[in-house]
Structure formats: C-alpha cells, structure tokens
Design a protein around this motif. Structure first.
Motif, mmCIF file in Angstrom:
data_model
loop_
_atom_site.group_PDB
_atom_site.id
_atom_site.type_symbol
_atom_site.label_atom_id
_atom_site.label_comp_id
_atom_site.label_asym_id
_atom_site.label_seq_id
_atom_site.Cartn_x
_atom_site.Cartn_y
_atom_site.Cartn_z
ATOM 1 N N GLU A 287 -4.764 -8.462 -8.122
ATOM 2 C CA GLU A 287 -4.351 -9.348 -9.283
ATOM 3 C C GLU A 287 -3.291 -10.244 -8.846
ATOM 4 O OE1 GLU A 287 -2.132 -8.244 -13.534
ATOM 5 O OE2 GLU A 287 -2.643 -6.524 -12.208
ATOM 6 N N LEU A 288 -2.595 -9.857 -7.828
ATOM 7 C CA LEU A 288 -1.509 -10.641 -7.438
ATOM 8 C C LEU A 288 -2.013 -11.986 -6.739
ATOM 9 C CD1 LEU A 288 1.399 -11.794 -6.451
ATOM 10 C CD2 LEU A 288 1.124 -10.200 -4.437
ATOM 11 N N LEU A 289 -2.950 -11.783 -5.925
ATOM 12 C CA LEU A 289 -3.680 -13.025 -5.124
ATOM 13 C C LEU A 289 -4.522 -13.728 -6.111
ATOM 14 C CD1 LEU A 289 -4.506 -11.009 -1.768
ATOM 15 C CD2 LEU A 289 -2.475 -12.598 -2.350
ATOM 16 N N GLU A 290 -5.031 -13.391 -7.110
ATOM 17 C CA GLU A 290 -6.153 -14.043 -7.925
ATOM 18 C C GLU A 290 -5.120 -14.880 -9.098
ATOM 19 O OE1 GLU A 290 -8.565 -11.231 -9.819
ATOM 20 O OE2 GLU A 290 -9.964 -11.442 -7.769
ATOM 21 N N ALA A 291 -3.482 -14.545 -9.212
ATOM 22 C CA ALA A 291 -2.666 -15.319 -9.986
ATOM 23 C C ALA A 291 -2.581 -16.562 -9.837
ATOM 24 C CB ALA A 291 -1.489 -14.361 -10.220
ATOM 25 N N PRO A 292 -2.768 -17.700 -10.581
ATOM 26 C CA PRO A 292 -2.320 -19.078 -10.384
ATOM 27 C C PRO A 292 -0.859 -19.179 -9.753
ATOM 28 C CG PRO A 292 -3.381 -18.548 -12.754
ATOM 29 C CD PRO A 292 -3.008 -17.495 -12.023
ATOM 30 N N GLU A 293 -0.069 -18.452 -10.174
ATOM 31 C CA GLU A 293 1.386 -18.539 -9.698
ATOM 32 C C GLU A 293 1.238 -18.280 -8.129
ATOM 33 O OE1 GLU A 293 1.853 -16.787 -13.882
ATOM 34 O OE2 GLU A 293 0.314 -16.687 -12.160
ATOM 35 N N ALA B 21 -6.368 2.545 -3.191
ATOM 36 C CA ALA B 21 -6.974 1.890 -3.993
ATOM 37 C C ALA B 21 -6.086 1.122 -5.151
ATOM 38 C CB ALA B 21 -8.140 2.893 -4.687
ATOM 39 N N ARG B 22 -5.015 1.809 -5.317
ATOM 40 C CA ARG B 22 -4.109 1.674 -6.648
ATOM 41 C C ARG B 22 -3.355 0.232 -5.875
ATOM 42 N NH1 ARG B 22 -0.513 3.201 -10.617
ATOM 43 N NH2 ARG B 22 -1.458 5.288 -10.860
ATOM 44 N N GLN B 23 -2.947 0.136 -4.658
ATOM 45 C CA GLN B 23 -2.235 -0.913 -4.300
ATOM 46 C C GLN B 23 -3.189 -2.064 -4.060
ATOM 47 O OE1 GLN B 23 -1.177 1.117 -0.438
ATOM 48 N NE2 GLN B 23 0.893 1.485 -1.339
ATOM 49 N N LEU B 24 -4.555 -1.794 -3.710
ATOM 50 C CA LEU B 24 -5.315 -2.818 -3.696
ATOM 51 C C LEU B 24 -5.645 -3.847 -4.982
ATOM 52 C CD1 LEU B 24 -8.204 -1.944 -1.346
ATOM 53 C CD2 LEU B 24 -6.805 -3.829 -0.867
ATOM 54 N N ALA B 25 -5.588 -2.828 -6.172
ATOM 55 C CA ALA B 25 -5.838 -3.271 -7.376
ATOM 56 C C ALA B 25 -4.508 -3.998 -7.688
ATOM 57 C CB ALA B 25 -5.909 -2.423 -8.300
ATOM 58 N N VAL B 26 -3.492 -3.824 -7.178
ATOM 59 C CA VAL B 26 -2.086 -4.762 -7.732
ATOM 60 C C VAL B 26 -2.315 -5.742 -6.804
ATOM 61 C CG1 VAL B 26 0.326 -4.709 -7.627
ATOM 62 C CG2 VAL B 26 -1.048 -2.785 -8.509
ATOM 63 N N ILE B 27 -2.518 -5.719 -5.497
ATOM 64 C CA ILE B 27 -2.837 -6.962 -4.730
ATOM 65 C C ILE B 27 -3.786 -7.871 -5.062
ATOM 66 C CG2 ILE B 27 -3.139 -7.642 -2.287
ATOM 67 C CD1 ILE B 27 -1.982 -4.775 -1.435
ATOM 68 N N ALA C 175 5.061 -2.320 -9.243
ATOM 69 C CA ALA C 175 3.697 -2.542 -9.887
ATOM 70 C C ALA C 175 2.811 -1.483 -8.980
ATOM 71 C CB ALA C 175 3.287 -3.855 -9.282
ATOM 72 N N PHE C 176 2.956 -0.923 -7.819
ATOM 73 C CA PHE C 176 2.225 -0.002 -7.237
ATOM 74 C C PHE C 176 2.195 1.080 -8.079
ATOM 75 C CE2 PHE C 176 2.331 -1.679 -2.600
ATOM 76 C CZ PHE C 176 1.280 -2.513 -2.885
ATOM 77 N N GLU C 177 3.535 1.448 -8.738
ATOM 78 C CA GLU C 177 3.543 2.873 -9.414
ATOM 79 C C GLU C 177 2.900 2.883 -10.398
ATOM 80 O OE1 GLU C 177 7.877 3.561 -9.202
ATOM 81 O OE2 GLU C 177 8.110 3.465 -7.353
#
Length: 206
Positions: free
Chosen positions: A120-126, A112-118, A29-31
């Motif tokens: 998205e992850l933290l905002e996911a209902p799962e 910045a790329r890592q933050l974007a992935v994180i 995801a980071f890549e």
C-alpha cells in the motif's frame, strides 16, 4: 564555533524526531493496518504532540515515504565515500544496500501483514513522488564525479541515475508481490547485477 555546534545539535534533533515519527507510523501500520491509524496514534507512539507531527509531515503516507527517501540519501553518502577507483556498479551496489542492511532489511523476509502495508505504501502517489525527487540532481552529480563526466551536459550520468531509479522500482514491485516472500536486498542485488551486465535476455526453457 558555538553557533555551528548549536545548529548541528538542533538539526540532529529534528532528524531524530522525523525518523521517530516515521518509525512509529510503520510500527503502528504493521500492527493495525495503515487505514486504521491516525496522526494522534502516531504522535503518541513517538512521544510527541500532534502539532509536532504536523510540523514534519502532511500525513501518514508522507511519514512512511520518508523512510524510503532517507535511505536513498544515505545511499548517496555511502556512494560518495566509496573508493574512487572502485568499478562504478560495484560502488553502486554497496551504496544501495548499505542503509538497508544497517536497518536490518536484509535479515529476514516480511510477513504477509507487513507485505500488505508495504504494498500500500509503495503504490501511494506520495511515495512515488518522494522517491523520484530523492534520486535526482545530487545523484547525477555524484555519478558524474565518479565517471569524469559533466553533470549538466553529458547523457551518461543521467542514464545511470535513471537506471538506479528503475532498479528500485522493479525490485520493490517484485518484492511486494513475491510468493513466497524474498529479501528486498536480494532483489536489489540481482537487479543491479543484471543491469551492470547489460540486461541480457533470460534463458528460455531447460
């Protein structure tokens, strides 16, 4: 006890596979961005089959959420191992930070790329569902044991666990939108300190 030893090895292997899949998901995801990776990509990176991935996770969001829940479970173990006479919030601070620091989360701020992935992850209902389940009855029992309260009947241990959940949510929400980036461990420590101090209102102006 050979059977217990075999079971222990089997369970350890399952845990290692689950963690490897979760780590592979985060790396990819980071890549490439979370939207651009598939189960096949994750399985290949972890060195297992897609069927194995499906045996452990329903999808990539769940695989990533496992990192959060696994750290929370390690924090619970750390809390139970803290000295019995240690002040409650001192013990909680050490327990919450221990797995993050062990994983290197306190070493440097994310890109910045890592933050974007994180984000998205933290905002996911799962992720939200998984984390709320992880901070649950076992934590209430651990807090009750440390404070001499009743996990089933007393309000206090539930309030403390509710506060811990709120601390996680507030710190991570601040973390993913911080500009410039900051360490998650720094925000968690600050949040715990403020809650332990009674959450005093911030000073206005100077």
């Amino acid at each position: 006890m050979p059977d217990e030893q075999v079971l222990g090895l089997r369970e350890r292997k399952k845990l290692d596979t689950r963690k490897a899949l979760s780590n592979a998901t985060l790396e990819l995801a980071f890549e490439h961005g979370l939207a651009n990776i598939t189960r096949e990509d994750i399985a290949a990176r972890a060195g297992v089959s897609v069927r194995t991935f499906n045996n452990y996770f329903t999808g990539k969001h769940e695989a990533l959420a496992y990192r959060q829940t696994e750290r929370i479970q390690r924090s619970l173990i750390a809390l139970r191992n803290r000295p019995a006479d240690e002040p409650l919030w001192v013990a909680i601070t050490s327990a919450v930070l221990e797995p993050l620091e062990a994983d290197g989360a306190g070493d440097h701020p994310p890109t910045a790329r890592q933050l974007a992935v994180i984000r998205e992850l933290l905002e996911a209902p799962e992720t939200r569902t998984a984390v709320s389940k992880a901070v649950s009855d076992d934590w209430i029992e651990a807090i009750a044991a440390r404070t001499g309260t009743d996990a089933a009947r007393d309000l206090y241990p539930r309030l403390v666990v509710g506060a811990i959940g709120a601390i996680y949510q507030a710190a991570t929400a601040t973390y993913v939108y911080a500009d410039p980036p900051v360490l998650l461990t720094t925000l968690l420590r600050q949040a715990i300190d403020e809650v332990a101090a009674g959450l005093p209102a911030p000073s206005v102006g100077d």
